[in-house]
Design a protein around this motif. Structure first.
Motif, mmCIF file in Angstrom:
data_model
loop_
_atom_site.group_PDB
_atom_site.id
_atom_site.type_symbol
_atom_site.label_atom_id
_atom_site.label_comp_id
_atom_site.label_asym_id
_atom_site.label_seq_id
_atom_site.Cartn_x
_atom_site.Cartn_y
_atom_site.Cartn_z
ATOM 1 N N LEU A 59 39.149 8.251 -18.275
ATOM 2 C CA LEU A 59 39.542 9.204 -18.398
ATOM 3 C C LEU A 59 41.039 9.436 -18.307
ATOM 4 N N THR A 60 41.011 8.790 -17.033
ATOM 5 C CA THR A 60 42.640 8.552 -16.655
ATOM 6 C C THR A 60 43.121 7.197 -16.560
ATOM 7 N N ALA A 61 42.631 6.517 -17.992
ATOM 8 C CA ALA A 61 43.297 4.704 -18.088
ATOM 9 C C ALA A 61 44.637 5.324 -18.374
ATOM 10 N N GLU A 62 45.254 6.047 -19.157
ATOM 11 C CA GLU A 62 46.139 6.380 -19.471
ATOM 12 C C GLU A 62 47.464 7.160 -18.481
ATOM 13 N N TRP A 63 46.824 7.258 -17.313
ATOM 14 C CA TRP A 63 47.621 8.109 -16.441
ATOM 15 C C TRP A 63 47.571 7.521 -15.459
ATOM 16 N N THR A 64 47.384 6.244 -14.907
ATOM 17 C CA THR A 64 47.082 5.848 -13.576
ATOM 18 C C THR A 64 48.048 5.336 -12.429
ATOM 19 N N GLU A 65 49.177 5.261 -13.452
ATOM 20 C CA GLU A 65 50.627 4.402 -12.873
ATOM 21 C C GLU A 65 51.855 6.153 -12.355
ATOM 22 N N HIS A 66 51.289 7.142 -13.500
ATOM 23 C CA HIS A 66 52.319 8.339 -13.267
ATOM 24 C C HIS A 66 51.073 9.219 -11.828
ATOM 25 N N LEU A 67 49.793 8.402 -11.854
ATOM 26 C CA LEU A 67 49.431 9.535 -11.249
ATOM 27 C C LEU A 67 49.602 9.252 -9.618
ATOM 28 N N ILE A 68 49.291 7.421 -9.724
ATOM 29 C CA ILE A 68 49.384 7.225 -7.911
ATOM 30 C C ILE A 68 50.544 8.107 -7.272
ATOM 31 N N PRO A 69 51.215 7.583 -7.306
ATOM 32 C CA PRO A 69 52.439 7.860 -5.991
ATOM 33 C C PRO A 69 52.623 9.456 -6.203
ATOM 34 N N ARG A 70 51.540 10.328 -6.718
ATOM 35 C CA ARG A 70 51.650 11.670 -6.315
ATOM 36 C C ARG A 70 50.503 12.159 -4.970
ATOM 37 N N ILE A 71 49.454 10.495 -5.739
ATOM 38 C CA ILE A 71 47.981 10.837 -4.363
ATOM 39 C C ILE A 71 48.767 10.125 -3.163
ATOM 40 N N PRO A 72 48.595 11.300 -2.076
ATOM 41 C CA PRO A 72 49.041 11.445 -0.368
ATOM 42 C C PRO A 72 48.245 9.566 0.021
ATOM 43 N N LEU A 73 46.937 9.349 -0.830
ATOM 44 C CA LEU A 73 46.026 8.316 -0.053
ATOM 45 C C LEU A 73 47.054 6.964 -1.037
ATOM 46 N N GLY A 74 47.736 7.439 -1.779
ATOM 47 C CA GLY A 74 47.811 6.475 -2.529
ATOM 48 C C GLY A 74 47.404 5.366 -3.268
ATOM 49 N N ARG A 75 46.650 5.487 -3.812
ATOM 50 C CA ARG A 75 45.800 4.827 -4.618
ATOM 51 C C ARG A 75 44.854 6.096 -5.424
ATOM 52 N N MET A 76 44.563 5.562 -6.835
ATOM 53 C CA MET A 76 42.927 6.139 -7.406
ATOM 54 C C MET A 76 41.936 5.556 -6.246
ATOM 55 N N GLY A 77 40.883 7.137 -6.722
ATOM 56 C CA GLY A 77 39.601 7.048 -6.002
ATOM 57 C C GLY A 77 38.930 5.859 -6.743
ATOM 58 N N GLN A 78 37.456 5.933 -6.537
ATOM 59 C CA GLN A 78 36.268 4.435 -7.361
ATOM 60 C C GLN A 78 35.519 5.652 -7.395
ATOM 61 N N SER A 79 34.871 5.109 -8.624
ATOM 62 C CA SER A 79 33.396 6.332 -9.090
ATOM 63 C C SER A 79 32.694 5.846 -7.752
ATOM 64 N N ARG A 80 32.570 5.180 -7.548
ATOM 65 C CA ARG A 80 31.199 4.598 -6.369
ATOM 66 C C ARG A 80 31.581 5.373 -5.142
#
Ligand code: NDP
Length: 255
Positions: A204-225
């Motif tokens: 669902l987020t594959a195409e937005w990953t690069e755009h999202l990461i800089p906006r996440i305080p923890l600096g990474r995408m979350g994992q489904s687990r």
């Protein structure tokens, strides 16, 4: 009696001893991780999918390979009769539900003026009506003391990106549905809670990953687990006094 029938009967007896879980939208991403985790916790797991039978069957195969019991059910959450059929099938196979996770959801991004009626209706049908009907049907086929978990979104708190008005609206509806339903289900000891993930690495987020990461305080995408871990907590004994809550897991995105 044919040996195979006997094996199936023995399996059914064993299965009815393990608590039954149903995950709506369990073929990929967050839902697949939740189905897998609930199976690891000893649940017999039914999971629905809309289109991707291949992915759903892979989840089932991997649960079975680990010694668990699982069943894939084709059921488009936009179709009310498919939802009730899915619940009936799961209950027939694994017994009354102990846990239901309503994860199936879709995201279509479009600026306000470009949202077509068809797109609006589809998102409402899956993300709102489908969630309500899944909660309703699951609760009607659940043991007292059971657990219902919905997967909303942190966009219910902070939309974050242009083009998300409909999606955010649907996820805010899920949060308020849960607080209302909690009161109706409390007399039966059934809890219902809503997980609000932030950016999680899935299709669902594959195409937005690069755009999202800089906006996440923890600096990474979350994992489904990581969402599956929270779902397992809400489905477990330690969460027995939590109901009607929306719990956000988004790496600090809304802060
Ligand atoms: P994916 O697109 O990776 O997977 C969606 C899952 O839901 C698939 O199993 C899919 O089935 C199923 N599904 C989709 N539409 C339907 C439908 N109409 N009927 C039945 N099942 C359906 O999504 P994610 O794992 O990323 O998201 C899961 C949930 O988490 C959604 O509700 C989403 O809104 C929410 N969420 C996700 C975030 C993220 O960053 N990823 C953040 C916040 C919330 P099939 O394989 O057949 O298509």
């Amino acid at each position: 009696m044919h040996l195979l029938n006997l094996v199936h009967i023995m399996q059914d007896i064993a299965t009815h001893d393990s608590p039954a879980a149903l995950v709506f939208g369990g073929s990929r991403g967050i839902g697949a991780a939740i189905a897998t985790r609930l199976a690891q916790e000893g649940h017999a797991v039914a999971l629905t999918y809309a289109n991707r039978a291949d992915s759903a069957n892979e989840v089932v195969a991997s649960i079975e390979a680990a010694g668990g019991r699982a069943l894939a059910i084709e059921a488009d959450s936009a179709d009310p009769s498919a939802i009730t059929r899915a619940v009936d099938t799961a209950v027939q196979r694994f017994g009354l539900l102990s846990v239901a996770v309503v994860n199936a959801g879709i995201y279509r991004a479009n600026p306000l003026g470009a949202v077509a009626l068809e797109e609006l209706d589809q998102m409402l049908a899956v993300n709102v009506r489908g969630v309500f009907l899944a909660v309703q049907a699951a609760a009607a086929n659940m043991r007292d003391g059971g657990r219902i978990i919905t997967i909303g979104s942190n966009t219910a708190i902070r939309t974050g990106s242009p083009g998300s008005s409909v999606y955010a609206m649907t996820k805010a509806a899920v949060a308020t549905l849960v607080s209302g339903a909690a009161l109706d289900l409390a007399p039966r000891g059934i809890t219902i809670n809503n997980i609000q993930p932030g950016p999680i690495q899935t299709d669902l987020t594959a195409e937005w990953t690069e755009h999202l990461i800089p906006r996440i305080p923890l600096g990474r995408m979350g994992q489904s687990r990581e969402i599956a871990g929270l779902a397992a907590f809400l489905a477990g004994a330690d969460a027995g006094y939590i109901t009607g809550a929306s719990l956000t897991a988004d790496g600090g995105f809304v802060l």
